[in-house]
Design a protein around this motif. Structure first.
Motif, PDB file in Angstrom:
ATOM      1  N   HIS A   1       0.873  -1.169   0.000  1.00  0.00           N
ATOM      2  CA  HIS A   1       0.000   0.000   0.000  1.00  0.00           C
ATOM      3  C   HIS A   1       0.920   1.232   0.000  1.00  0.00           C
ATOM      4  CE1 HIS A   1      -2.988  -2.911   1.463  1.00  0.00           C
ATOM      5  NE2 HIS A   1      -2.018  -3.291   2.284  1.00  0.00           N
ATOM      6  N   ALA A   2       0.746   2.117  -0.966  1.00  0.00           N
ATOM      7  CA  ALA A   2       1.602   3.305  -1.066  1.00  0.00           C
ATOM      8  C   ALA A   2       0.757   4.570  -1.043  1.00  0.00           C
ATOM      9  CB  ALA A   2       2.419   3.253  -2.350  1.00  0.00           C
ATOM     10  N   THR A   3       1.262   5.586  -0.360  1.00  0.00           N
ATOM     11  CA  THR A   3       0.643   6.904  -0.313  1.00  0.00           C
ATOM     12  C   THR A   3       1.713   7.935  -0.640  1.00  0.00           C
ATOM     13  OG1 THR A   3      -0.866   6.202   1.435  1.00  0.00           O
ATOM     14  CG2 THR A   3      -0.560   8.570   1.158  1.00  0.00           C
ATOM     15  N   LEU A   4       1.385   8.873  -1.503  1.00  0.00           N
ATOM     16  CA  LEU A   4       2.303   9.936  -1.900  1.00  0.00           C
ATOM     17  C   LEU A   4       1.520  11.242  -1.921  1.00  0.00           C
ATOM     18  CD1 LEU A   4       5.261  10.099  -2.729  1.00  0.00           C
ATOM     19  CD2 LEU A   4       4.548   9.832  -5.096  1.00  0.00           C
ATOM     20  N   LYS A   5       1.960  12.227  -1.117  1.00  0.00           N
ATOM     21  CA  LYS A   5       1.258  13.513  -1.028  1.00  0.00           C
ATOM     22  C   LYS A   5       2.258  14.654  -1.172  1.00  0.00           C
ATOM     23  CE  LYS A   5      -2.280  11.930   2.190  1.00  0.00           C
ATOM     24  NZ  LYS A   5      -2.945  12.139   3.466  1.00  0.00           N
ATOM     25  N   SER A   6       1.792  15.727  -1.790  1.00  0.00           N
ATOM     26  CA  SER A   6       2.596  16.943  -1.878  1.00  0.00           C
ATOM     27  C   SER A   6       1.695  18.148  -1.636  1.00  0.00           C
ATOM     28  CB  SER A   6       3.256  17.055  -3.249  1.00  0.00           C
ATOM     29  OG  SER A   6       3.864  18.325  -3.387  1.00  0.00           O
ATOM     30  N   ASN A   7       2.161  19.061  -0.782  1.00  0.00           N
ATOM     31  CA  ASN A   7       1.424  20.315  -0.576  1.00  0.00           C
ATOM     32  C   ASN A   7       2.176  21.489  -1.204  1.00  0.00           C
ATOM     33  OD1 ASN A   7       3.525  20.603   1.201  1.00  0.00           O
ATOM     34  ND2 ASN A   7       2.253  20.668   3.051  1.00  0.00           N
ATOM     35  N   ASP A   8       3.037  21.172  -2.160  1.00  0.00           N
ATOM     36  CA  ASP A   8       3.756  22.196  -2.921  1.00  0.00           C
ATOM     37  C   ASP A   8       2.741  22.941  -3.790  1.00  0.00           C
ATOM     38  OD1 ASP A   8       5.310  23.725  -4.568  1.00  0.00           O
ATOM     39  OD2 ASP A   8       6.634  22.091  -5.197  1.00  0.00           O
ATOM     40  N   PRO A   9       2.591  24.274  -3.633  1.00  0.00           N
ATOM     41  CA  PRO A   9       1.589  25.023  -4.412  1.00  0.00           C
ATOM     42  C   PRO A   9       1.781  24.884  -5.922  1.00  0.00           C
ATOM     43  CG  PRO A   9       2.494  26.396  -2.665  1.00  0.00           C
ATOM     44  CD  PRO A   9       3.291  25.133  -2.682  1.00  0.00           C
ATOM     45  N   ALA A  10       2.997  24.681  -6.367  1.00  0.00           N
ATOM     46  CA  ALA A  10       3.256  24.553  -7.804  1.00  0.00           C
ATOM     47  C   ALA A  10       2.869  23.173  -8.335  1.00  0.00           C
ATOM     48  CB  ALA A  10       4.734  24.810  -8.097  1.00  0.00           C
ATOM     49  N   ASN A  11       2.843  22.158  -7.464  1.00  0.00           N
ATOM     50  CA  ASN A  11       2.557  20.800  -7.923  1.00  0.00           C
ATOM     51  C   ASN A  11       1.886  19.985  -6.808  1.00  0.00           C
ATOM     52  OD1 ASN A  11       2.535  18.504  -9.500  1.00  0.00           O
ATOM     53  ND2 ASN A  11       4.628  17.936  -8.969  1.00  0.00           N
ATOM     54  N   PRO A  12       0.639  20.310  -6.431  1.00  0.00           N
ATOM     55  CA  PRO A  12      -0.015  19.551  -5.367  1.00  0.00           C
ATOM     56  C   PRO A  12      -0.559  18.216  -5.896  1.00  0.00           C
ATOM     57  CG  PRO A  12      -1.474  21.259  -6.160  1.00  0.00           C
ATOM     58  CD  PRO A  12      -0.176  21.420  -6.905  1.00  0.00           C
ATOM     59  N   PHE A  13      -0.468  17.176  -5.093  1.00  0.00           N
ATOM     60  CA  PHE A  13      -1.086  15.894  -5.449  1.00  0.00           C
ATOM     61  C   PHE A  13      -1.284  15.052  -4.204  1.00  0.00           C
ATOM     62  CE2 PHE A  13       3.482  15.416  -6.157  1.00  0.00           C
ATOM     63  CZ  PHE A  13       3.782  14.296  -5.396  1.00  0.00           C
ATOM     64  N   ASP A  14      -2.175  14.089  -4.334  1.00  0.00           N
ATOM     65  CA  ASP A  14      -2.479  13.138  -3.267  1.00  0.00           C
ATOM     66  C   ASP A  14      -2.823  11.815  -3.946  1.00  0.00           C
ATOM     67  OD1 ASP A  14      -3.305  11.684  -1.088  1.00  0.00           O
ATOM     68  OD2 ASP A  14      -4.731  13.181  -0.366  1.00  0.00           O
ATOM     69  N   GLU A  15      -1.888  10.891  -3.973  1.00  0.00           N
ATOM     70  CA  GLU A  15      -2.050   9.623  -4.694  1.00  0.00           C
ATOM     71  C   GLU A  15      -1.952   8.442  -3.737  1.00  0.00           C
ATOM     72  OE1 GLU A  15      -2.739   9.439  -7.942  1.00  0.00           O
ATOM     73  OE2 GLU A  15      -2.586  11.607  -8.181  1.00  0.00           O
ATOM     74  N   LYS A  16      -2.765   7.426  -4.009  1.00  0.00           N
ATOM     75  CA  LYS A  16      -2.693   6.167  -3.270  1.00  0.00           C
ATOM     76  C   LYS A  16      -2.733   5.031  -4.284  1.00  0.00           C
ATOM     77  CE  LYS A  16      -4.743   7.820   0.938  1.00  0.00           C
ATOM     78  NZ  LYS A  16      -5.675   7.664   1.994  1.00  0.00           N
ATOM     79  N   ALA A  17      -1.988   3.946  -3.981  1.00  0.00           N
ATOM     80  CA  ALA A  17      -1.962   2.793  -4.875  1.00  0.00           C
ATOM     81  C   ALA A  17      -1.689   1.537  -4.066  1.00  0.00           C
ATOM     82  CB  ALA A  17      -0.889   2.977  -5.943  1.00  0.00           C
ATOM     83  N   SER A  18      -2.114   0.413  -4.625  1.00  0.00           N
ATOM     84  CA  SER A  18      -1.843  -0.894  -4.023  1.00  0.00           C
ATOM     85  C   SER A  18      -1.387  -1.845  -5.107  1.00  0.00           C
ATOM     86  CB  SER A  18      -3.100  -1.463  -3.363  1.00  0.00           C
ATOM     87  OG  SER A  18      -3.465  -0.699  -2.255  1.00  0.00           O
ATOM     88  N   LYS A  19      -0.558  -2.792  -4.731  1.00  0.00           N
ATOM     89  CA  LYS A  19      -0.087  -3.823  -5.655  1.00  0.00           C
ATOM     90  C   LYS A  19      -0.064  -5.127  -4.887  1.00  0.00           C
ATOM     91  CE  LYS A  19       2.888  -2.651  -8.719  1.00  0.00           C
ATOM     92  NZ  LYS A  19       2.765  -2.879 -10.124  1.00  0.00           N
ATOM     93  N   GLN A  20      -0.441  -6.222  -5.564  1.00  0.00           N
ATOM     94  CA  GLN A  20      -0.518  -7.519  -4.920  1.00  0.00           C
ATOM     95  C   GLN A  20       0.098  -8.578  -5.821  1.00  0.00           C
ATOM     96  OE1 GLN A  20      -4.313  -8.400  -3.177  1.00  0.00           O
ATOM     97  NE2 GLN A  20      -4.102 -10.578  -3.569  1.00  0.00           N
ATOM     98  N   SER A  21       0.748  -9.592  -5.215  1.00  0.00           N
ATOM     99  CA  SER A  21       1.322 -10.678  -6.002  1.00  0.00           C
ATOM    100  C   SER A  21       1.665 -11.855  -5.091  1.00  0.00           C
ATOM    101  CB  SER A  21       2.573 -10.206  -6.743  1.00  0.00           C
ATOM    102  OG  SER A  21       2.996 -11.183  -7.677  1.00  0.00           O
TER     103      SER A  21
END
Length: 192
Positions: free
Chosen positions: A124-144
């Protein structure tokens, strides 16, 4: 990685050779619980992403005939995270296990154990940025599906209870991402 596999193979071989001096019959069901340190080391397409550590919890149940049997369980490998002034990332892993398990007694009280099998993992991965020039909030999962193996040693308190220390390796590898999880735990087992 090859050194880890070779070491585990040698330890498992020496453990299996101890079967000839098995001191007691352990036929029956068991449940064990361990907790300790998970040490992560990650690479992506052979590029080193670094190492970190967290807390692992391992729960197994199974059945042995004499000294060897099968097990199934759940492993929580905790999480690692990074935070700075503008970004936050977190990676956590867990999964289900199914395999073989051995508990060998060279003496009445001292035991050596070995285990290994299939590991169905999920990241389970979470990646967040509060940089005004490049804001994002991403979540992903991988299974194997991958594998796990481990060895341990400890003390049989009586015919039902044991305490011990273990080393386990959980492989997480898919599409160039390789995370080797070395897990060091202390735990207890109850046999019924």
């Amino acid at each position: 990685m090859k050194k880890t596999l070779l070491t585990l193979a040698m330890l498992a071989g020496s453990t299996l050779s101890a079967a000839s001096v098995q001191a007691k019959d352990l036929t029956g069901g068991f449940v064990n619980l361990g907790a300790g340190r998970a040490s992560y080391h990650a690479t992506l397409n052979d590029f080193d992403l670094g190492s970190d550590h967290g807390t692992a919890v391992i729960l197994n149940a199974g059945y042995r005939t004499q000294f060897i049997g099968f097990e199934a369980g759940y492993t929580d490998l905790d999480s690692i995270s990074y935070r700075d002034a503008t970004a936050y990332s977190k990676l956590s892993g867990d999964g289900w296990t199914a395999g073989i398990n051995g508990h060998f007694n060279p003496t009445d009280a001292w035991y050596i154990s070995a285990r290994g099998g299939a590991f169905v993992w999920k990241l389970h991965a979470t990646l967040k940025s509060n940089d005004p020039a490049n804001p994002f909030d991403e979540k992903a999962s991988k299974q194997s599906l991958d594998w796990y193996a481990g060895v341990g040693t400890g003390y049989d308190i009586d015919k039902n209870w044991s305490i011990g220390a273990n080393f386990d390796y959980y492989s997480i590898s898919k599409q160039g991402l390789d995370i080797g999880n070395r897990v060091y735990t202390v735990g207890a087992e109850y046999r019924f």
